[in-house]
Design a protein around this motif. Sequence first.
Motif, PDB file in Angstrom:
ATOM      1  N   THR A   1       0.869  -1.117   0.024  1.00 43.32           N
ATOM      2  CA  THR A   1      -0.023   0.195   0.178  1.00 43.32           C
ATOM      3  C   THR A   1       0.880   1.067   0.055  1.00 43.32           C
ATOM      4  O   THR A   1       2.037   0.940   0.210  1.00 43.32           O
ATOM      5  CB  THR A   1      -1.062  -0.096   1.292  1.00 43.32           C
ATOM      6  OG1 THR A   1      -1.942   1.004   1.045  1.00 43.32           O
ATOM      7  CG2 THR A   1      -0.341   0.161   2.553  1.00 43.32           C
TER       8      THR A   1
ATOM      9  N   ILE B   1       4.561   1.490   1.431  1.00 48.22           N
ATOM     10  CA  ILE B   1       4.692   0.383   2.260  1.00 48.22           C
ATOM     11  C   ILE B   1       5.178  -0.795   1.195  1.00 48.22           C
ATOM     12  O   ILE B   1       4.164  -1.238   0.391  1.00 48.22           O
ATOM     13  CB  ILE B   1       3.649  -0.262   3.062  1.00 48.22           C
ATOM     14  CG1 ILE B   1       3.337   1.038   4.396  1.00 48.22           C
ATOM     15  CG2 ILE B   1       3.966  -1.469   3.831  1.00 48.22           C
ATOM     16  CD1 ILE B   1       2.317   0.792   5.126  1.00 48.22           C
TER      17      ILE B   1
ATOM     18  N   LYS C   1       2.915  15.132  12.331  1.00 52.17           N
ATOM     19  CA  LYS C   1       2.032  13.932  11.635  1.00 52.17           C
ATOM     20  C   LYS C   1       2.987  13.019  11.152  1.00 52.17           C
ATOM     21  O   LYS C   1       2.437  12.006  10.500  1.00 52.17           O
ATOM     22  CB  LYS C   1       1.187  14.694  10.587  1.00 52.17           C
ATOM     23  CG  LYS C   1       0.084  15.711  10.998  1.00 52.17           C
ATOM     24  CD  LYS C   1      -1.011  15.723  10.325  1.00 52.17           C
ATOM     25  CE  LYS C   1      -2.374  16.232  10.923  1.00 52.17           C
ATOM     26  NZ  LYS C   1      -3.523  16.323  10.239  1.00 52.17           N
TER      27      LYS C   1
ATOM     28  N   LEU D   1       3.834   8.203  13.342  1.00 53.03           N
ATOM     29  CA  LEU D   1       2.470   7.020  13.359  1.00 53.03           C
ATOM     30  C   LEU D   1       2.023   6.807  14.814  1.00 53.03           C
ATOM     31  O   LEU D   1       2.765   6.021  15.524  1.00 53.03           O
ATOM     32  CB  LEU D   1       2.637   5.712  12.501  1.00 53.03           C
ATOM     33  CG  LEU D   1       1.640   4.859  12.219  1.00 53.03           C
ATOM     34  CD1 LEU D   1       0.527   5.666  11.096  1.00 53.03           C
ATOM     35  CD2 LEU D   1       1.782   3.557  11.719  1.00 53.03           C
TER      36      LEU D   1
ATOM     37  N   ASP E   1       5.389   8.669   8.761  1.00 52.12           N
ATOM     38  CA  ASP E   1       4.059   8.723   7.671  1.00 52.12           C
ATOM     39  C   ASP E   1       4.191   9.942   6.921  1.00 52.12           C
ATOM     40  O   ASP E   1       3.507  11.019   7.144  1.00 52.12           O
ATOM     41  CB  ASP E   1       2.894   8.860   8.659  1.00 52.12           C
ATOM     42  CG  ASP E   1       1.471   8.710   8.071  1.00 52.12           C
ATOM     43  OD1 ASP E   1       1.710   8.074   7.079  1.00 52.12           O
ATOM     44  OD2 ASP E   1       0.536   8.699   8.740  1.00 52.12           O
ATOM     45  N   GLU E   2       5.068   9.632   6.015  1.00 52.48           N
ATOM     46  CA  GLU E   2       5.113  10.889   4.741  1.00 52.48           C
ATOM     47  C   GLU E   2       3.959  11.498   4.216  1.00 52.48           C
ATOM     48  O   GLU E   2       3.015  10.439   4.098  1.00 52.48           O
ATOM     49  CB  GLU E   2       6.100  10.270   3.570  1.00 52.48           C
ATOM     50  CG  GLU E   2       7.230   9.796   3.953  1.00 52.48           C
ATOM     51  CD  GLU E   2       8.316  10.752   3.678  1.00 52.48           C
ATOM     52  OE1 GLU E   2       8.125  11.937   3.237  1.00 52.48           O
ATOM     53  OE2 GLU E   2       9.653  10.503   4.167  1.00 52.48           O
ATOM     54  N   ILE E   3       3.732  12.604   3.844  1.00 47.98           N
ATOM     55  CA  ILE E   3       2.481  13.071   3.436  1.00 47.98           C
ATOM     56  C   ILE E   3       2.154  12.434   1.910  1.00 47.98           C
ATOM     57  O   ILE E   3       1.053  11.935   1.460  1.00 47.98           O
ATOM     58  CB  ILE E   3       2.376  14.541   3.559  1.00 47.98           C
ATOM     59  CG1 ILE E   3       0.916  15.023   2.970  1.00 47.98           C
ATOM     60  CG2 ILE E   3       3.182  15.111   2.508  1.00 47.98           C
ATOM     61  CD1 ILE E   3       0.402  16.326   3.600  1.00 47.98           C
ATOM     62  N   ARG E   4       3.286  12.460   1.188  1.00 48.93           N
ATOM     63  CA  ARG E   4       3.115  11.773  -0.174  1.00 48.93           C
ATOM     64  C   ARG E   4       4.349  10.861  -0.474  1.00 48.93           C
ATOM     65  O   ARG E   4       5.251  11.237  -1.054  1.00 48.93           O
ATOM     66  CB  ARG E   4       3.079  12.926  -1.165  1.00 48.93           C
ATOM     67  CG  ARG E   4       1.913  13.338  -1.885  1.00 48.93           C
ATOM     68  CD  ARG E   4       2.094  14.585  -2.946  1.00 48.93           C
ATOM     69  NE  ARG E   4       3.093  15.540  -2.517  1.00 48.93           N
ATOM     70  CZ  ARG E   4       2.748  16.680  -1.723  1.00 48.93           C
ATOM     71  NH1 ARG E   4       1.545  16.836  -0.984  1.00 48.93           N
ATOM     72  NH2 ARG E   4       3.559  17.584  -1.200  1.00 48.93           N
TER      73      ARG E   4
ATOM     74  N   ARG F   1       7.404   4.503   3.742  1.00 49.01           N
ATOM     75  CA  ARG F   1       6.839   4.971   4.936  1.00 49.01           C
ATOM     76  C   ARG F   1       7.617   4.069   6.049  1.00 49.01           C
ATOM     77  O   ARG F   1       8.051   4.496   7.008  1.00 49.01           O
ATOM     78  CB  ARG F   1       5.428   5.037   4.923  1.00 49.01           C
ATOM     79  CG  ARG F   1       4.841   5.984   4.170  1.00 49.01           C
ATOM     80  CD  ARG F   1       3.244   6.241   4.856  1.00 49.01           C
ATOM     81  NE  ARG F   1       2.398   5.349   4.001  1.00 49.01           N
ATOM     82  CZ  ARG F   1       1.113   5.147   4.576  1.00 49.01           C
ATOM     83  NH1 ARG F   1       0.478   6.094   5.367  1.00 49.01           N
ATOM     84  NH2 ARG F   1       0.265   4.155   4.056  1.00 49.01           N
ATOM     85  N   GLU F   2       7.439   2.331   5.639  1.00 50.93           N
ATOM     86  CA  GLU F   2       8.245   1.452   6.574  1.00 50.93           C
ATOM     87  C   GLU F   2       9.597   1.196   5.851  1.00 50.93           C
ATOM     88  O   GLU F   2       9.626   1.025   4.751  1.00 50.93           O
ATOM     89  CB  GLU F   2       7.278   0.214   6.566  1.00 50.93           C
ATOM     90  CG  GLU F   2       7.587  -0.684   7.595  1.00 50.93           C
ATOM     91  CD  GLU F   2       6.952  -1.720   7.867  1.00 50.93           C
ATOM     92  OE1 GLU F   2       5.566  -1.610   8.037  1.00 50.93           O
ATOM     93  OE2 GLU F   2       7.375  -2.973   8.142  1.00 50.93           O
TER      94      GLU F   2
END
Lengths: 424, 424
Positions: free
Chosen positions: A36, A39, A91, A94, A141-144, A153-154
């Motif tokens: 996703t 990730i 933000k 996570l 938790d990157e915005i884009r 992100r992970e």
Amino acid sequence: MKFSNLLFNSLKESPKEAKIVSHQLMLRSSMIRQHTSGIYTWLPLGFKVLKNIENIVRYNQNKIGCNEMMMSTIQSSDLWKKSGRYSDYGKEMLRINDRHDNELLYGPTNEEVITDLFSDYVNSYKGLPKYLYHIQWKFRDEIRPRFGVMRGREFLMKDAYSFDLDHESAVETYKIFFKSYLQTFIDLGLQPIPVKAATGAIGGDLSHEFQIIAKTGESELAYDPELVSQNLLNKSYEEITSMYSASDEMIDKNRSNVVIGRGIEVGHIFNFGTKYSLPLECYVLNNEGKKVFPHMGSYGVGVSRLTAAIIEAFHDENGIKWPFNISPFKINIITSTHGSNNEVAEKLLEKLTLKYGNVSYDDRDLGMGRKIKDSELIGIPWSIIIGKNYEENKQLEITNRSNGEKSFLTESEVESFKFEQYTP
Amino acid sequence: MKFSNLLFNSLKESPKEAKIVSHQLMLRSSMIRQHTSGIYTWLPLGFKVLKNIENIVRYNQNKIGCNEMMMSTIQSSDLWKKSGRYSDYGKEMLRINDRHDNELLYGPTNEEVITDLFSDYVNSYKGLPKYLYHIQWKFRDEIRPRFGVMRGREFLMKDAYSFDLDHESAVETYKIFFKSYLQTFIDLGLQPIPVKAATGAIGGDLSHEFQIIAKTGESELAYDPELVSQNLLNKSYEEITSMYSASDEMIDKNRSNVVIGRGIEVGHIFNFGTKYSLPLECYVLNNEGKKVFPHMGSYGVGVSRLTAAIIEAFHDENGIKWPFNISPFKINIITSTHGSNNEVAEKLLEKLTLKYGNVSYDDRDLGMGRKIKDSELIGIPWSIIIGKNYEENKQLEITNRSNGEKSFLTESEVESFKFEQYTP
């Protein structure tokens, strides 16, 4: 290993969402698959590369007496409130509530956790200095999220933390890690450029980024040509850091005798004194029985990011060109048809695996052309073709992926051929 | 490795919160530290044990042609909604909303993820069977986490998944994993008992748990004494599964010729057919070009749980008794004073490390009694004391942790002594 046993299916075309070459090639060669946004699943080929990099990083950390351990991915927010960073992170952190509504978070970094536990195990100045590290998944938790595993992100990081009695000793430790980082990136087949850096959210007054040179790198990089000399590792920290290097807006455009290129950040080291030991009350007793708050540093390497960064540094129009040390397979055996060549291939696979470890044999029911293309796409440093030339003259064709050089050898010559380690 | 470089500080007393012996001993010996409820930091000693277990598990998975890969810890809820398990999992699933309010979760298991990706890479019956596995952290938001890493919230598992063309072939695969599991636990120095099991949330009709025998185990276990015979691995799946075994309320109290003991579950295997391939539309084409939904199985080993389970199986009043293969150090060298003995110890450390890999030298500025107690607490299989006997007669004292047997040898005799592998 045989291709028939591997989860692998090459793509001819780049998926649209992939904007940079490493992302395109990793998707096309079945190294990773997006689960996703930001990730990824590491498929068998990508996983092998990740492990090879991890092991070179680990080897170099162990060499300087760094203790491996493992902190959890999920952390309690308590320590972050104590250090004052819970709100700073915004933000990108996570944040999670468990079933009892406790505030947890997926660790973006571990200064708080390591500082908190340290004084449970070391309570005297005699236990200093001490170096600890772990290789663990982190989340931001990157915005884009984009650019594949270059900015996922992970992601997998090696994080080391040091504890020293005073500032002077902490600086000596910093120099040890600095030199060890140069060695690590060189062992990975890369050209590291240390760049003086701002400290940001981690804090402190002494910090360097390690960039690697890659034509398609994310930042502009300017450096003294001496920094890429062969004997860099023989120079002292002072000599190395006195040479010029800068990136992006910090570059002095009027400087002469400077190479301008592009780079990718793959490591970052910090000396931040007592920034965490003070608020988290981490202290030892000195030789007079008085409380002393250790001077700390942290030292990160982006392990999953490196898989992509190395591809940015080493690729051509046909695919990836892995340095030998990192490649998922060192040698790939390719046959044109099943039958008698299959037996030759199996025998060679067995012998070369004993000698070189990870060797593959593409035994799929596919044409030779496709198999050669796949071998180039994956970026295996050496290939051995058992084809027409074998049927006619009992000759096998050895190709070096980096320069395309070919040798035609008999079976027994191949067995004693030196498949040398090289950096593309 | 020298103790002075290790993050280690033994506790005399058990912390109150620790109710079972493995939890007490792991805390007392600085193997783990609780970060927050059910979440642990693996300190250097515990980390070494975890890695040793992981490597034995990995070796056995690779041996049956299982492909290692890595799925992320954080998953999207999409696939779970498709499979229908998103609501089934209830509050044990750690649910997370990211900054864009997407529903994520910390993976408690990976059937959905692996099924979803499989058909991207395998689209013909020729690609079956295929076995994949990963060793990754999982999360289960227990209502009352307890018993340390035996039942933590964040825990390390090896999970394998198999894909077969039909039921018959899937059962053959199941048997391969079944035998491989017996081998894995025996390689870990354990006595595995397979027990026919209910399938629960995973689904399917064929399932076994693997329990290991431990006096302080969590469940009551009844089994045919033949199941612990030396040649178990030479027996067929059918022979082994025809022997009696059962746990807890499933035990038939009227049966004769049965051993009653206690056990700990450390592995669980399932054959669940098309339970996931159907809803997730994972199919391949068969030799007639028709869609076929693979028959799947999953195979779990609790890697972090095993550290505790092994301690439950092997300990005494003085501490842990690690099987040689798993111990953080194979041999521990202990000196009484600094000075000349220090040199003998350093020389021995170097020589034995070359021969046995992980060897420790307790060079701390502490009394001999404390060092011997710590060595027993940590559970190192062999110790070498360089003390009074050395000063008087140039003799070193070798002790076997398991049976306490001592040998008195000269320096050169120690160098050639066979520090044998044993299961306590």
